[in-house]
Enzyme design. Structure first.
Site, short mmCIF file in Angstrom:
data_model
loop_
_atom_site.label_atom_id
_atom_site.label_comp_id
_atom_site.label_asym_id
_atom_site.label_seq_id
_atom_site.Cartn_x
_atom_site.Cartn_y
_atom_site.Cartn_z
NE ARG A 296 -4.20 -1.94 1.68
CZ ARG A 296 -5.24 -2.28 2.43
NH1 ARG A 296 -5.32 -1.87 3.69
NH2 ARG A 296 -6.22 -3.01 1.92
CE1 TYR A 432 -1.94 0.05 -8.15
CE2 TYR A 432 -2.04 -1.55 -9.91
CZ TYR A 432 -1.43 -0.48 -9.31
OH TYR A 432 -0.31 0.04 -9.87
CD GLU A 433 -1.61 -4.12 -3.38
OE1 GLU A 433 -1.40 -4.90 -4.29
OE2 GLU A 433 -1.78 -4.46 -2.20
N GLY A 434 -6.50 -2.41 -2.39
CA GLY A 434 -7.53 -1.85 -1.52
C GLY A 434 -7.93 -0.49 -2.05
#
Lengths: 573, 573
Positions: A296, A432-434
């Site tokens: 993140r 992406y990545e949450g």
């Protein structure tokens, strides 16, 4: 033409990261001034000389699917090998695993430069870093010995396999299966989507870290385990051997980031895909967060990368393009567009936002190092900064890329100019990545409550102790008030206000770091052009961007009732 | 699937445009309730049935250059002919020129629907409208008789030829030459760029309106004249005849809007391109502004179009996609994502912004009609609203298209989903027809000062007389204060603050119109789902978006000094 942002990186390392403090520790003693300068300069040469020239090919040709796997555009294999040869992958890896043991913050600067030159390409090393983290923290000594040296150099690359078609952000809904083979190994079967660099031709092996369910595992995230699944199984001597039944079914046709193949991977089509458990059974979520938290930060860093690249392109254009006399100047000659006030406003905003994002992300990265050192407050500061760095860093990347197009005018909309690529490439990063919405939920749902609000309170206290500007102090106070109030709210009310609150808090942190940076730059010795720009960017940030964030107060205090005052179906009316 | 936004269009026509008042005049008597409903419904059928299905082909295949001219993707020629056959081009054209004589506001609704279905395609009729305006106001009776009937139906299309490679936003720097041929006609020679629908295969003739310089013309905009240059010269019977030496050299490779060929046109390569003067010599700029002002409203309308389309797509996805339980609901079953608070916040914001942009642009469009009627205050209100409608309408289009991607999550980044197309298509709208920065300069440099500030003061007074919400009233007061203060500022200071001020004033106007709309919808009879959404959107707008705009106060009052506190070259440091 891309120029590494070495001056700002060094400034942020010195005055935001506190690299000297890190270098004063035994663990990071290698991070001497000379070494840091050499790293920044060296990776800058690779990035400018070899990676940046491939930016456009990455976009126009892109990674291609073939029946034999994904093929990268011409030039990428060599440029990647030169990255490996240069030892750039080993920067942040602990010495015990074959790395240089430099701080994560230095590795961040390295990835910053590589990604500013070629963001899609830099995703390959970025993901490898995630795999290294997971193995370093959760792998067995045998796994570490077999895989880490090859990942540390980047000779092999790593991937993260979370998402499945029916389970996007809801990781707990995944269905990929792992069945015990009796010898301690597992048979893996399932399909994963959105796997960045899930296949390519730059490395002799790819190490997939795959979330899956074991037989009888509990539902949801509690029942998930993490498996190491190489593309090629290792021979007895540790070299890549037999194909491990991991097939790349297709790659996505995306709006941007074409240099990064986004793969659909099928594991075990022929029931011949073997994996090893990483960490314990059902330890998948914990191991995943090890990968994901740093990932993140690295996605937040992509916001910095694309902002830097877009700003450089826009500045280059504005210093070259001559058009229209400057209004009110009394001179009828056309001028470079950088001289027009509104163009300059856009450029200064781009500079200020890029620097702010860099400060935020590097500051968060420095907490990884403080946590590694076991310093008080490192881990908790990292915990609360991670959603800010990811979400606000990428929001800034998108805003700056859009401004970059605007500075170019009509030329910005023509693909050949390159400004459009940044805009297209950037747009995945808030997803992406949450998604950034998930980051906001993480902030208000988990991070604010850590240590009964103590983690948040200590961040606020640090900012309050240093901030001088009235608007900035008001913003910090307002964040404090709203943040403390969140504890008493329903889940709906928290979430309804989460995104604007995340933005306010992020701007407060950026404002704090930028104000300090401007103060230091005002009296610092060195490159006058750079330092004067830092002073101006800090002034602009505090005077204009901080007050904007105050405008979000109403939204950050709004309740969910207006959202649910209509039926779901009424949205289609 | 695209659904015409008929309910909101009708609501805005009733309560923002005041269509009943227009229909009460002799000039617009045709705009009866029945006719308006029939128009909205009829064009909705064409748009949903024939234009929307071509949206994706327009993007993926796109208009293609060939040595014989530009070829549209399959289906466009028929869909365009059905537009012509249905009489949709004639809506707003005065009856004396073969049109239906309906208000410009109704024509706006027609283009809104067509462009929501297929924004790139709708640019062809949009540009034709500009050509009609120029001819109707500045053409000779003979020119009007020869060309207007064919343009009014859309049988022939029109273009605007302003930009040249060396002269982007600086129209005065153009070099295209017009030499008198002695028979009242002119020989045209030069190259124009960025000519939307500069060539295509949907019409037997294309009417280019071309800005050029006559021999000995003064420098700058004062020396510019406007010429009518058909692709094919007219035969004695008025039918298209000989080729007029207008060659399409190439079309641009753009980030989006692929259905709209953006042409480089070369006039008179063989010294055989003949044009007619429109209006008097050196009357080019005046005539251009006639075309351009309405074109600016229509570009603002493109913001509405793309926002409407992106919102519908995102709502459709959010009502379909099931993922994750709703936090705090106590129910562990995954729900449609529309139920998650932050997704709903994004969707409500999209609805509110789309409706606000529609209200702003239609309100401006209604002033065209009031000006046509010679009603007091019509022209002046149009003058001040035009930059707001163009810039803020397109800013909203971009914001909403970006939110649309975010609602789709990872799927939004995959081209097949369609969300990305809206995002790419939208990005040109803040650039063409005068960049949004130029709109902001127009607002602070020309419009605020009209009638010694009286035009601005009367807009403020109208808003103040009706606005109720405290934040909205504060915003109006703040705009008043800043706007009046502009008169005393230097050109640099005005321009440095122009963009944030434009946004604040635009939000004030939108807030005023949205608040009124919400008030009316709260007690109105009709479609409950639609009306409840209008109430919620208005609440959200006033409670959250209006306060955000107040956050721009510092930027709108900032001086230029920070921008010029650094050298131009320092931006590259």
């Amino acid at each position: 033409m891309f120029t590494p942002a070495t001056a700002d990186q060094r400034f942020v390392l010195d005055h935001v990261v506190g690299i000297a403090d890190l270098a004063a520790t035994e663990r990071f003693a290698a991070a001497s001034d000379d070494v840091v300068d050499a790293v920044l300069e060296g990776v800058g040469q690779l990035a400018a000389g070899e990676w940046a020239p491939l930016l456009r090919t990455g976009d126009t040709v892109g990674a291609k699917w073939t029946p034999d796997g994904v093929v990268m555009p011409e030039g990428f294999v060599k440029a990647y090998h030169d990255y490996v040869e240069g030892g750039w992958g080993t920067i942040g890896v602990p010495e015990e695993f074959g790395g240089q043991g430099l701080p994560f913050a230095i590795q961040t600067a390295v990835l910053d430069t590589l990604g500013s030159a070629n963001m899609g390409f830099a995703l390959a090393p970025t993901l490898t870093v995630g795999a290294i983290e997971a193995l370093a923290h959760h792998g067995s000594p045998a796994q570490q010995a077999q895989y880490l040296p090859h990942l540390a150099t980047g000779e092999w690359t790593g991937t993260m396999n979370l998402t499945e078609p029916q389970a996007g952000s809801d990781v707990g809904a995944l269905r990929t299966q792992a069945k015990p083979l009796g010898d301690g190994k597992w048979s893996i079967k399932g399909t994963k989507i959105y796997i960045s660099f899930g296949d390519h031709d730059m490395a002799p092996n790819i190490v997939h870290l795959v979330l899956a369910r074991t037989p009888g595992a509990p539902a949801g995230t509690k029942g998930i385990s993490l498996f190491l699944v190489p593309k090629y199984r290792l021979n007895a001597d540790g070299t890549p051997g037999a194909f491990n039944d991991v097939r790349v079914v297709s790659i996505e046709h995306k709006m941007g980031l074409h240099a990064s193949p986004t793969c659909v991977l099928s594991f075990g089509d022929n029931d011949d895909c073997i994996g090893e458990l990483i960490g314990g059974e059902f330890g998948g979520i914990r191991a995943m967060f090890t990968m994901m938290n740093n990932a993140r930060l690295n996605v937040g860093l992509q916001g910095v990368q694309v902002a830097e690249a877009a700003t450089q392109a826009a500045v280059g254009y504005a210093l070259d393009r001559v058009q229209s006399p400057r209004a009110g100047s009394g001179n009828a000659e056309p001028v470079k567009i950088v001289e027009h006030p509104d163009v300059r406003r856009m450029l200064l905003r781009m500079k200020a936002q890029t620097q702010a994002a860099r400060a935020l992300v590097y500051y968060a990265a420095s907490q990884v190092d403080r946590a590694t050192l076991g310093q008080a407050g490192g881990q908790e500061r990292l915990d609360i900064l991670t959603p800010l760095a990811k979400a606000h860093g990428t929001d800034i990347g998108n805003e700056v890329a859009s401004l970059g197009i605007q500075v170019h005018g009509g030329m910005g909309y023509i693909e050949e100019t390159g400004a459009a690529q940044f805009f297209r490439d950037a747009r995945i990063t808030p997803i992406y990545e949450g998604t950034n919405g998930i980051q906001a939920a993480d902030l208000v749902g988990r991070k604010l409550g850590l240590d009964n609000g103590g983690v948040f309170a200590r961040l606020i206290a640090d900012m309050r102790a240093e901030a001088e500007d009235v608007a900035l102090r008001t913003l910090i106070d307002t964040c404090d008030e709203i943040g403390r109030g969140m504890a008493g709210l329903s889940a709906d009310d928290k979430l309804a206000a989460s995104y604007p609150f995340l933005t306010m808090l992020s701007v407060a942190v950026c404002g704090w770091l930028m104000e300090r940076s401007g103060r230091i730059a005002a009296t610092a010795e060195g490159d006058r052009a750079y330092l004067s720009m830092k002073v101006a960017a800090a002034r602009f940030y505090v005077a204009q961007i901080v007050p904007e964030a105050l405008g979000l107060k109403a939204a950050a205090m709004a309740k969910a009732d207006v959202l649910y005052s209509v039926t779901a179906e009424a949205f289609a009316a």
